[in-house]
Design a protein around this motif. Structure first.
Motif, mmCIF file in Angstrom:
data_model
loop_
_atom_site.group_PDB
_atom_site.id
_atom_site.type_symbol
_atom_site.label_atom_id
_atom_site.label_comp_id
_atom_site.label_asym_id
_atom_site.label_seq_id
_atom_site.Cartn_x
_atom_site.Cartn_y
_atom_site.Cartn_z
ATOM 1 N N LEU A 46 -4.081 -6.297 -38.378
ATOM 2 C CA LEU A 46 -3.736 -5.346 -37.937
ATOM 3 C C LEU A 46 -2.407 -5.053 -36.880
ATOM 4 N N MET A 47 -2.182 -6.255 -35.898
ATOM 5 C CA MET A 47 -1.217 -5.953 -34.995
ATOM 6 C C MET A 47 0.163 -6.111 -35.912
ATOM 7 N N LYS A 48 -0.023 -7.130 -36.971
ATOM 8 C CA LYS A 48 1.039 -7.608 -37.762
ATOM 9 C C LYS A 48 1.380 -6.140 -38.682
ATOM 10 N N PHE A 49 0.560 -5.466 -39.241
ATOM 11 C CA PHE A 49 0.806 -4.271 -39.848
ATOM 12 C C PHE A 49 1.381 -3.282 -39.011
ATOM 13 N N LEU A 50 1.048 -3.085 -37.988
ATOM 14 C CA LEU A 50 1.480 -2.209 -36.924
ATOM 15 C C LEU A 50 3.003 -2.482 -36.660
ATOM 16 N N GLN A 51 3.165 -3.784 -36.203
ATOM 17 C CA GLN A 51 4.620 -4.183 -36.326
ATOM 18 C C GLN A 51 5.690 -4.153 -37.154
ATOM 19 N N GLN A 52 5.238 -4.290 -38.544
ATOM 20 C CA GLN A 52 5.949 -4.187 -39.400
ATOM 21 C C GLN A 52 6.507 -2.762 -39.714
ATOM 22 N N THR A 53 5.564 -1.677 -39.434
ATOM 23 C CA THR A 53 5.847 -0.323 -39.691
ATOM 24 C C THR A 53 6.812 -0.122 -38.296
ATOM 25 N N ASN A 54 6.502 -0.503 -37.165
ATOM 26 C CA ASN A 54 7.339 -0.162 -36.051
ATOM 27 C C ASN A 54 8.788 -0.829 -36.435
ATOM 28 N N GLU A 55 8.989 -1.697 -36.765
ATOM 29 C CA GLU A 55 10.150 -2.441 -37.184
ATOM 30 C C GLU A 55 10.937 -1.652 -38.195
ATOM 31 N N ASN A 293 4.863 6.686 -32.408
ATOM 32 C CA ASN A 293 5.297 5.522 -31.730
ATOM 33 C C ASN A 293 4.133 4.262 -32.004
ATOM 34 N N LEU A 294 4.523 3.117 -31.592
ATOM 35 C CA LEU A 294 3.586 2.264 -31.280
ATOM 36 C C LEU A 294 3.269 1.892 -29.850
ATOM 37 N N PRO A 295 2.293 2.234 -29.294
ATOM 38 C CA PRO A 295 1.819 2.045 -27.941
ATOM 39 C C PRO A 295 1.570 0.710 -27.503
ATOM 40 N N ALA A 296 1.380 0.289 -26.375
ATOM 41 C CA ALA A 296 1.152 -1.093 -25.851
ATOM 42 C C ALA A 296 -0.393 -1.074 -25.997
ATOM 43 N N ILE A 297 -0.845 -2.337 -26.678
ATOM 44 C CA ILE A 297 -2.240 -2.712 -27.033
ATOM 45 C C ILE A 297 -3.039 -3.427 -26.000
ATOM 46 N N ASN A 298 -3.833 -2.751 -25.250
ATOM 47 C CA ASN A 298 -4.731 -3.448 -24.210
ATOM 48 C C ASN A 298 -5.818 -4.417 -24.902
ATOM 49 N N ASN A 300 -8.355 -5.335 -22.942
ATOM 50 C CA ASN A 300 -9.703 -4.633 -22.679
ATOM 51 C C ASN A 300 -9.703 -3.136 -22.858
ATOM 52 N N LYS A 301 -10.850 -2.700 -22.916
ATOM 53 C CA LYS A 301 -11.197 -1.304 -23.274
ATOM 54 C C LYS A 301 -10.725 -0.151 -22.481
ATOM 55 N N ALA A 302 -9.387 0.242 -22.624
ATOM 56 C CA ALA A 302 -8.870 1.283 -21.798
ATOM 57 C C ALA A 302 -7.704 1.736 -22.768
ATOM 58 N N PHE A 303 -7.430 2.982 -22.559
ATOM 59 C CA PHE A 303 -6.502 3.689 -23.198
ATOM 60 C C PHE A 303 -5.912 4.792 -22.302
ATOM 61 N N ASP A 304 -4.434 4.903 -22.105
ATOM 62 C CA ASP A 304 -3.850 6.181 -21.616
ATOM 63 C C ASP A 304 -2.868 6.797 -22.719
ATOM 64 N N LEU A 305 -3.133 8.027 -23.227
ATOM 65 C CA LEU A 305 -2.298 8.717 -24.263
ATOM 66 C C LEU A 305 -1.606 9.790 -23.529
ATOM 67 N N ILE A 306 -0.237 9.152 -23.487
ATOM 68 C CA ILE A 306 0.691 10.357 -22.724
ATOM 69 C C ILE A 306 1.504 11.027 -23.807
ATOM 70 N N PRO A 369 1.314 9.772 -33.013
ATOM 71 C CA PRO A 369 2.158 10.851 -32.338
ATOM 72 C C PRO A 369 1.901 10.894 -30.803
ATOM 73 N N LEU A 370 2.372 9.966 -29.987
ATOM 74 C CA LEU A 370 2.670 9.962 -28.460
ATOM 75 C C LEU A 370 3.688 9.261 -27.953
ATOM 76 N N HIS A 371 3.566 9.118 -26.444
ATOM 77 C CA HIS A 371 4.662 8.765 -25.882
ATOM 78 C C HIS A 371 5.029 7.323 -25.900
ATOM 79 N N PRO A 372 6.181 6.392 -26.362
ATOM 80 C CA PRO A 372 6.031 5.024 -26.321
ATOM 81 C C PRO A 372 5.377 4.211 -25.079
ATOM 82 N N ASN A 373 5.271 4.984 -23.914
ATOM 83 C CA ASN A 373 4.789 4.072 -22.842
ATOM 84 C C ASN A 373 3.281 4.238 -22.768
ATOM 85 N N SER A 374 2.583 4.939 -23.618
ATOM 86 C CA SER A 374 1.325 4.933 -23.746
ATOM 87 C C SER A 374 0.412 3.653 -24.083
#
Length: 705
Positions: A46-55, A293-298, A300-306, A369-374
């Motif tokens: 999944l991370m590979k697919f997300l990074q491919q799209t982000n690139e 955008n691609l947010p940072a991936i934690n 642990n179970k936590a998210f901050d949708l900006i 669709p969120l801020h990239p710092n999310s």
């Protein structure tokens, strides 16, 4: 890995995003992937697919000259090539050539860009740059896709013979046409075409006078089409040559097919790579449409949708020219159960669906669709209970459906589950349903599950306030205009504003007051308390905004004062310098005037002015010496400055000369984007979402103004 049932996909309307992706796909294989779009089960993949799209999004946003993805799929060619003595049709070779050229251009693009776009470059690791396929096909076909005359010696001979026969046919036909035209046997058109052959247009009354083969008549019957007898054997010979041509072309293509068989593994890789890039490009175009955008991936179970949006709502509002209010939603192990309350039609359900759809998009490999710092994380289970799902066929009421759904949740929910429960507990008696809903809430809480819940029940709001790992949130309501603001606020429950909403919908105040009188006084007091709290919060928010605006205005005036003061200081210094120069010149003028006054004109004694002239020469020499000393001092200062000054190389690589207040910039180290708030010398203050960071100018890349 994320598990979802069909109801979750339906509730969150993933199918509408699939419809958009379908429009962006080039080939049927990518369309098939879109049809089967589901959460990726392996998190590493999944991370590979997300990074491919982000690139791919980075390539598009930075304006890189990425090759246009134009190709036709090679599935039929891959099936046909291994068949013994097979011959691919001409269009198949055009598709293979196009795919080879496409992959070659992709390899050329990613050459020396592997570090910038590692995941996309890795897609091409199984294919190689080769011109052999294109050269072999170009040797046989011309630029129009037709087999060349010199593709083989036999084909060249056959086509030469055909050209000779065609010339004979035209010459013989023209001769016959002139002969019968002179006799008046032909119509005004003289000739026509039948099965690609030239035929005479003979007046039907003379058809027996023309030697040849009748091939047809006009609709009116006045004209008979006759193939002249002299051209009949020539046309038969031409048909035989055409048959020879077809046989030779088949042999040529059969040989070329056999040569292509050697490249079958590479052609299979072409198909695989181009299909994957087709799907990635479709996801990229969707991300650009949604400003995703691609947010940072934690871990642990936590998210901050900006500044997050519900993508379907935003697209709909954009089409209507309406503004969509961005939300900020934060959850972690200390606030894993979020209870959202507030007025009807205030945006509770949309906020809940936003969390769910963004999580589902992320785990399907789509940017969100969120801020990239999310920040976001991965869940193992996403479960929804949204809307009215009663069934007449199954004799299932809304409440029965919800109880059945809740039973399923209680069986599967755990610490890796995300639950989305809209209008939690409704569908039954408010008191009894509320009590049962509270028990369900406690059970899910004890399971360590994560959940977003919308409700009007006071007992659920109170329970969320008491439990340490639960939190209240509310949709804001303008108590002055009595309109919902569609803004989400964490930390406190919200009033349902039942009576206020009734009032703005035209319900008489007398009826509203009668309804209030029928309620338990404590319930009215609590709702009033929530009302007052929200009113105070709105007031404080307004004061904060006014304070920020006043501070910004003061900063602008301070900057204006500093710029103006600096300008007047420079002007004053310039005037002072000019005044000193003027005084000096006046002093010199007075001195020279003194010498002029002392000079004696027409004196009888010789050399009477010699002492005066000597004194003048001394004065001039002294002033000249002062001027030279001043010039020498300036030269020495310049030399000293050159020696002490370090070389100042202006680096335009990242267009840092364009960076100013309000510019959008990117941090070189972290690739985060933000807006320039302040510039002081080489120090720049950048606003990254809700955080401010002070960095050096050299650490930034200019993006846009």
């Amino acid at each position: 890995m994320l598990k979802c049932d069909p109801q979750t996909y339906k509730d969150l309307e993933l199918g509408k995003l699939q419809d958009i992706l379908r429009e962006y796909c080039v080939g049927p294989s990518a369309l098939k992937i879109v049809e089967q779009l589901k959460p990726v089960q392996n998190n590493e993949e999944l991370m590979k697919f997300l990074q491919q799209t982000n690139e791919m999004v980075e390539i598009r946003r930075e304006g890189e000259s990425f090759p246009r993805l134009e190709f036709e799929e090679l599935q039929s060619e891959i099936r046909m090539l291994p068949v013994q003595n097979a011959s691919l049709p001409q269009e198949s070779f055009a598709r293979i050539r196009l795919a080879s050229a496409m992959v070659n251009s992709l390899l050329f693009f990613f050459n020396k860009r592997e570090l910038d776009f590692p995941q996309l470059a890795e897609l091409l690791s199984n294919v190689e740059f080769t011109k052999e396929i294109i050269e072999k096909i170009d040797f046989i076909f011309d630029k129009h896709g037709k087999v060349k005359d010199d593709a083989s010696p036999d084909l060249l001979y056959v086509r030469q013979q055909m050209q000779s026969i065609k010339r004979s046919i035209h010459s013989t036909f023209d001769k016959s046409m002139r002969k019968y035209f002179k006799k008046g046997y032909l119509s005004d058109t003289k000739e026509g075409y039948f099965d690609d052959r030239r035929v005479l247009s003979v007046l039907s009354s003379y058809k027996r006078d023309v030697v040849g083969q009748v091939v047809g008549n006009s609709k009116s019957g006045n004209v008979t089409f006759v193939e002249p007898g002299e051209t009949v054997p020539l046309n038969k010979e031409l048909e035989q040559l055409k048959d020879d041509e077809r046989k030779e072309i088949f042999l040529i293509l059969q040989k070329l097919t056999f040569e292509m068989l050697a490249y079958l593994p590479l052609i299979k890789d072409y198909q695989q790579v181009l299909t994957k890039l087709d799907f990635i490009n479709a996801k990229c175009r969707l991300a650009l449409l949604l400003d995703a955008n691609l947010p940072a991936i934690n871990e642990n179970k936590a998210f901050d949708l900006i500044d997050c949006f519900h993508p379907l709502l935003k697209m709909n509002n954009d089409s209507l020219g309406k503004k969509t209010i961005p939300q900020r939603i934060t959850m972690d192990e200390n606030s894993r159960m979020l209870v959202i309350s507030g007025p009807n039609a205030g945006g509770k359900s949309i906020t809940l669906k936003t969390v769910g759809l963004l999580q589902l998009m992320l785990q399907c490999g789509l940017l969100v669709p969120l801020h990239p710092n999310s920040k976001m994380c991965f869940f193992d289970e996403l479960l929804t209970d949204i809307g009215d799902n009663q069934s007449i066929v199954d004799e299932l009421s809304t409440y029965s459906y919800r109880l059945k759904r809740m039973r399923h949740f209680l069986n599967v929910a755990n610490e890796n589950s995300l639950l989305l429960l809209d209008e939690f507990g409704t569908g039954s008696d408010p008191d009894l349903g509320g009590a049962l809903a509270e028990v369900f809430f406690e059970t899910l809480y004890d399971r360590k599950s994560y959940g977003v819940i919308t409700t009007h029940y006071s007992n659920i709001k109170l329970k969320a306030d008491k439990l340490p790992e639960a939190i209240n949130g509310c949709m804001l309501f303008d108590t002055e205009t009595l309109n919902p603001l569609f803004k989400f606020s964490m930390g406190q429950p919200g009033s349902s504003f039942t009576f206020e909403v009734a009032q703005i919908n035209g319900i008489p105040k007398k009826l509203i007051n009668r309804a209030k009188a029928k309620l338990d006084s404590k319930k009215v007091e609590m709702d009033q308390l929530l009302h007052e709290l929200q009113k105070e919060k709105s007031y404080l928010n307004r004061l904060t905004k006014e304070h920020i605006l006043a501070q910004e205005t003061a900063d602008k005036h301070r900057q204006y004062y500093e710029v103006t003061k600096e300008k007047y200081d420079r002007k004053l210094a310039s005037l002072q310098n000019k005044a000193e120069e003027t005084n000096k010149l006046v002093s010199l003028g007075n001195k020279l005037q003194h010498y002029i006054d002392e000079y004696k004109v027409g004196a009888k004694k010789k050399n009477v002015n010699d002492p005066l002239l000597q004194d003048l020469k001394k004065y001039i020499a002294k002033e000249k010496s002062k001027t030279e000393e001043a010039k020498q001092e300036i030269r020495l200062k310049k030399q000293a400055n050159k020696k002490s000054a370090k070389p100042n190389k202006v680096v335009n690589e990242y267009q840092q000369d364009k960076i100013k207040i309000g510019s959008k910039v990117k941090l070189i180290a972290t690739k985060q984007t933000g807006d320039v708030e302040e510039i002081k010398g080489g120090d720049v203050t950048v606003l990254l979402g809700f955080a401010r960071m002070k960095v050096k100018l050299a650490q930034l890349i200019w993006v846009s103004n």
